[in-house]
Design a protein around this motif. Structure first.
Motif, PDB file in Angstrom:
ATOM      1  N   VAL A   1      52.082  39.607  62.267  1.00  0.00           N
ATOM      2  CA  VAL A   1      52.997  40.182  61.284  1.00  0.00           C
ATOM      3  C   VAL A   1      52.274  41.267  60.498  1.00  0.00           C
ATOM      4  O   VAL A   1      51.246  41.025  59.869  1.00  0.00           O
ATOM      5  N   CYS A   2      52.835  42.464  60.542  1.00  0.00           N
ATOM      6  CA  CYS A   2      52.309  43.600  59.786  1.00  0.00           C
ATOM      7  C   CYS A   2      53.359  44.042  58.783  1.00  0.00           C
ATOM      8  O   CYS A   2      54.494  44.343  59.174  1.00  0.00           O
ATOM      9  N   THR A   3      53.020  44.061  57.513  1.00  0.00           N
ATOM     10  CA  THR A   3      53.938  44.585  56.517  1.00  0.00           C
ATOM     11  C   THR A   3      53.198  45.554  55.603  1.00  0.00           C
ATOM     12  O   THR A   3      51.974  45.687  55.678  1.00  0.00           O
ATOM     13  N   LYS A   4      53.957  46.234  54.742  1.00  0.00           N
ATOM     14  CA  LYS A   4      53.402  47.301  53.913  1.00  0.00           C
ATOM     15  C   LYS A   4      53.898  47.157  52.490  1.00  0.00           C
ATOM     16  O   LYS A   4      54.955  46.561  52.241  1.00  0.00           O
TER      17      LYS A   4
ATOM     18  N   GLY B   1      41.418  49.035  66.636  1.00  0.00           N
ATOM     19  CA  GLY B   1      40.174  49.716  66.313  1.00  0.00           C
ATOM     20  C   GLY B   1      38.988  48.853  66.695  1.00  0.00           C
ATOM     21  O   GLY B   1      38.980  48.194  67.740  1.00  0.00           O
ATOM     22  N   ARG B   2      37.978  48.828  65.810  1.00  0.00           N
ATOM     23  CA  ARG B   2      36.801  47.999  66.065  1.00  0.00           C
ATOM     24  C   ARG B   2      36.884  46.662  65.329  1.00  0.00           C
ATOM     25  O   ARG B   2      35.878  45.979  65.142  1.00  0.00           O
ATOM     26  N   SER B   3      38.093  46.286  64.909  1.00  0.00           N
ATOM     27  CA  SER B   3      38.279  44.996  64.259  1.00  0.00           C
ATOM     28  C   SER B   3      38.436  43.906  65.320  1.00  0.00           C
ATOM     29  O   SER B   3      38.553  44.179  66.516  1.00  0.00           O
ATOM     30  N   GLY B   4      38.471  42.664  64.870  1.00  0.00           N
ATOM     31  CA  GLY B   4      38.678  41.555  65.790  1.00  0.00           C
ATOM     32  C   GLY B   4      40.139  41.245  66.039  1.00  0.00           C
ATOM     33  O   GLY B   4      40.458  40.353  66.828  1.00  0.00           O
ATOM     34  N   LEU B   5      41.044  41.965  65.359  1.00  0.00           N
ATOM     35  CA  LEU B   5      42.474  41.712  65.506  1.00  0.00           C
ATOM     36  C   LEU B   5      42.979  42.278  66.821  1.00  0.00           C
ATOM     37  O   LEU B   5      42.840  43.468  67.096  1.00  0.00           O
ATOM     38  N   ARG B   6      43.588  41.415  67.632  1.00  0.00           N
ATOM     39  CA  ARG B   6      44.154  41.842  68.910  1.00  0.00           C
ATOM     40  C   ARG B   6      45.672  41.888  68.789  1.00  0.00           C
ATOM     41  O   ARG B   6      46.295  40.964  68.263  1.00  0.00           O
ATOM     42  N   VAL B   7      46.245  42.971  69.292  1.00  0.00           N
ATOM     43  CA  VAL B   7      47.697  43.175  69.210  1.00  0.00           C
ATOM     44  C   VAL B   7      48.224  43.589  70.574  1.00  0.00           C
ATOM     45  O   VAL B   7      47.498  44.147  71.396  1.00  0.00           O
TER      46      VAL B   7
ATOM     47  N   ASP C   1      48.903  55.593  75.782  1.00  0.00           N
ATOM     48  CA  ASP C   1      47.599  55.742  76.418  1.00  0.00           C
ATOM     49  C   ASP C   1      46.777  56.885  75.850  1.00  0.00           C
ATOM     50  O   ASP C   1      45.781  57.297  76.449  1.00  0.00           O
ATOM     51  N   ARG C   2      47.147  57.401  74.687  1.00  0.00           N
ATOM     52  CA  ARG C   2      46.342  58.433  74.041  1.00  0.00           C
ATOM     53  C   ARG C   2      45.096  57.809  73.419  1.00  0.00           C
ATOM     54  O   ARG C   2      45.116  56.640  72.989  1.00  0.00           O
ATOM     55  N   PRO C   3      43.999  58.558  73.332  1.00  0.00           N
ATOM     56  CA  PRO C   3      42.781  58.026  72.705  1.00  0.00           C
ATOM     57  C   PRO C   3      43.041  57.577  71.272  1.00  0.00           C
ATOM     58  O   PRO C   3      43.732  58.257  70.507  1.00  0.00           O
ATOM     59  N   GLY C   4      42.513  56.425  70.922  1.00  0.00           N
ATOM     60  CA  GLY C   4      42.632  55.910  69.570  1.00  0.00           C
ATOM     61  C   GLY C   4      43.873  55.092  69.291  1.00  0.00           C
ATOM     62  O   GLY C   4      43.955  54.406  68.269  1.00  0.00           O
ATOM     63  N   VAL C   5      44.852  55.158  70.184  1.00  0.00           N
ATOM     64  CA  VAL C   5      46.105  54.437  69.963  1.00  0.00           C
ATOM     65  C   VAL C   5      45.941  52.965  70.315  1.00  0.00           C
ATOM     66  O   VAL C   5      45.442  52.624  71.387  1.00  0.00           O
ATOM     67  N   ALA C   6      46.367  52.109  69.402  1.00  0.00           N
ATOM     68  CA  ALA C   6      46.359  50.665  69.664  1.00  0.00           C
ATOM     69  C   ALA C   6      47.721  50.208  70.163  1.00  0.00           C
ATOM     70  O   ALA C   6      47.816  49.541  71.205  1.00  0.00           O
ATOM     71  N   ALA C   7      48.786  50.571  69.452  1.00  0.00           N
ATOM     72  CA  ALA C   7      50.120  50.107  69.835  1.00  0.00           C
ATOM     73  C   ALA C   7      51.202  50.963  69.201  1.00  0.00           C
ATOM     74  O   ALA C   7      51.354  50.946  67.973  1.00  0.00           O
TER      75      ALA C   7
ATOM     76  N   LEU D   1      52.857  42.116  68.136  1.00  0.00           N
ATOM     77  CA  LEU D   1      52.830  42.880  66.884  1.00  0.00           C
ATOM     78  C   LEU D   1      54.243  43.211  66.415  1.00  0.00           C
ATOM     79  O   LEU D   1      54.983  43.925  67.092  1.00  0.00           O
ATOM     80  N   VAL D   2      54.615  42.700  65.243  1.00  0.00           N
ATOM     81  CA  VAL D   2      55.910  43.012  64.631  1.00  0.00           C
ATOM     82  C   VAL D   2      55.648  43.707  63.312  1.00  0.00           C
ATOM     83  O   VAL D   2      54.985  43.157  62.421  1.00  0.00           O
ATOM     84  N   ASP D   3      56.159  44.919  63.182  1.00  0.00           N
ATOM     85  CA  ASP D   3      55.886  45.768  62.023  1.00  0.00           C
ATOM     86  C   ASP D   3      57.093  45.823  61.099  1.00  0.00           C
ATOM     87  O   ASP D   3      58.223  46.059  61.539  1.00  0.00           O
TER      88      ASP D   3
END
Length: 327
Positions: free
Chosen positions: A77-80, A7-13, A273-279, A46-48
Motif C-alpha cells: 500500500v502506497c499513499t501520499k 531503487g536500492r531499498s529492500g522493498l519489492r513491488v 522498461d526504461r532505466p530507473g523505472v520500478a513500476a 503495488l496499489v497507489d
C-alpha cells in the motif's frame, strides 16, 4: 508478475502498479473490487493511492477491500500526504499536517501501517528538514515501512534525498519518487531521472499511458464514457490531444500492428522498461481494461521498435542538458 526492488531499498513491488485516482468518485466499490481482484490474481502487489483522492474516498474503498477481498500481507500500500483542498494553499508539508494526515489515512485504510508513504508535493513554505523529519517519525513509529516523495523536480528531489543521506543514523533513506512519465511526457529525463539513477531511488511513473491518449482511443474523437469526456477530467486529457502527440500515437499504433498487440501494451512496455523505472502506476475504468494492461507482462519490445519510439517521442532539451542514458 515479476517483482522489482524500489531503487536500492529492500522493498519489492510488482513491476506494474494499480492506481486508485478515480476510486470513490468515478469508480464505485464494486468496480474497484473487480479491479483489485484482477490485479491480485495476476500477481500485482503495488496499489497507489493518496489522502486527497476523492477527498479520502479512495483510501476508504481500498481499506474496505483489504483483508476482506485480498490478504493485507499481499498488498504493498502506497499513499501520499501534503496536498490539501484549501484553494488558498494547496500544499502543506509541515510536520503537524503530514503526521495528522498519515493517522487519518491509516484509519480510512483500516491498517496499522502503509508500506510506502510519500510526500505528495514540494512545499516551498515549510523547511525541508521539517518535512523530512515527518518521514523519519512515520518510519520510526512503525506507521510507514518506507518513505518517498512525489511531484518533486530534479533539484528538489536531490536536495531531499541527500539531506536524508547526510546523517545515516536516525534518518530514513528515500526509496522512490513518483512523477508523470510516458511517451507523451518525457520531461523527467532532463533532471529527475538522472537524480533517480544517481541516488538509487526507484521511479513510479504516473499516467504511463499519456493520460489514456496512447491507447489510441482519442485518435478520431473523444469517445463517450472516456475520461476526456468528463467535465472534471477533460482538462487533464486535453493537453495531449495536439498534433505532436498525434504523431507519437500513430507511431505506437503502427508498432502495435506490427507486433499484433494493442497500442496500450506497446506504450506501457516502453515506459516499464526504461532505466530507473520500478513500476508504472496504471489507472483503469474497468477490470477488463486493467486486464489488458496487465497482459503486458509477456511483452518485451524489440530493440528496433524501442529505438523508433524513442526517436519519434524525443523531447527537445536545449541548453543545459544531460545524457542520462550514460549514467
Amino acid at each position: 508478475m515479476e517483482l522489482r526492488h524500489l531503487g536500492r531499498s529492500g522493498l519489492r513491488v510488482s513491476r506494474i502498479g494499480l492506481g486508485t485516482l478515480t476510486w470513490g468518485r468515478d469508480t464505485g466499490e464494486d468496480d474497484a473490487a473487480a479491479q483489485l481482484k484482477t490485479f491480485w490474481e495476476s500477481g500485482g502487489t503495488l496499489v497507489d493511492t493518496a489522502d486527497v483522492y476523492a477527498d479520502g474516498g479512495a483510501e476508504y474503498v481500498l481499506g474496505r477491500l483489504l483483508g476482506s477481498l485480498v490478504p493485507r500481507r499481499d498488498v504493498v500500500v502506497c499513499t501520499k500526504a501534503g496536498s490539501v483542498a484549501d484553494p488558498e494553499r494547496r500544499v502543506d508539508c509541515s510536520r503537524g499536517h503530514l503526521l495528522a494526515a498519515l493517522d487519518a489515512s491509516l484509519e480510512r485504510l483500516g491498517t496499522e501501517y502503509v508500506d510506502l508513504w510519500q510526500v505528495h508535493a514540494f512545499d516551498p513554505y515549510t523547511p525541508l528538514d521539517e518535512t523530512m523529519q515527518a518521514l523519519d517519525l512515520a518510519v520510526s513509529s512503525g506507521r510507514a515501512r518506507y518513505a518517498g516523495v512525489s511531484g518533486f523536480c530534479g533539484w528538489q528531489l536531490a536536495k531531499a534525498a541527500t539531506w536524508q543521506l547526510a546523517q545515516p543514523v536516525g534518518r530514513t533513506r528515500l526509496a522512490g519518487t513518483q512523477l508523470e512519465y510516458s511517451l507523451l511526457q518525457r520531461g523527467v529525463e532532463r533532471e529527475v531521472l538522472p537524480a533517480v539513477l544517481d541516488l538509487g531511488l526507484g521511479l513510479l511513473p504516473s499516467s504511463p499511458l499519456g493520460r489514456g491518449v496512447l491507447t489510441g482511443k482519442y485518435r478520431d474523437a473523444v469517445p463517450a464514457g472516456s475520461r476526456g469526456a468528463t467535465e472534471h477530467l477533460a482538462p487533464f486529457v486535453a493537453p495531449y490531444l495536439d498534433e505532436p502527440a498525434s504523431r507519437v500515437v500513430d507511431a505506437v499504433a503502427t508498432a502495435a500492428d506490427g507486433l499484433a498487440v494493442s497500442p496500450l501494451q506497446v506504450a506501457l512496455a516502453w515506459v516499464r522498461d526504461r532505466p530507473g523505472v520500478a513500476a508504472p502506476v496504471v489507472g483503469a475504468r474497468t477490470a477488463d481494461q486493467l486486464a489488458e494492461a496487465l497482459s503486458v507482462e509477456a511483452l518485451t519490445l524489440p530493440d528496433e521498435i524501442r529505438r523508433a519510439l524513442d526517436d519519434v517521442s524525443a523531447p527537445l532539451h536545449r541548453y543545459p542538458d544531460h545524457d542520462w542514458s550514460t549514467l
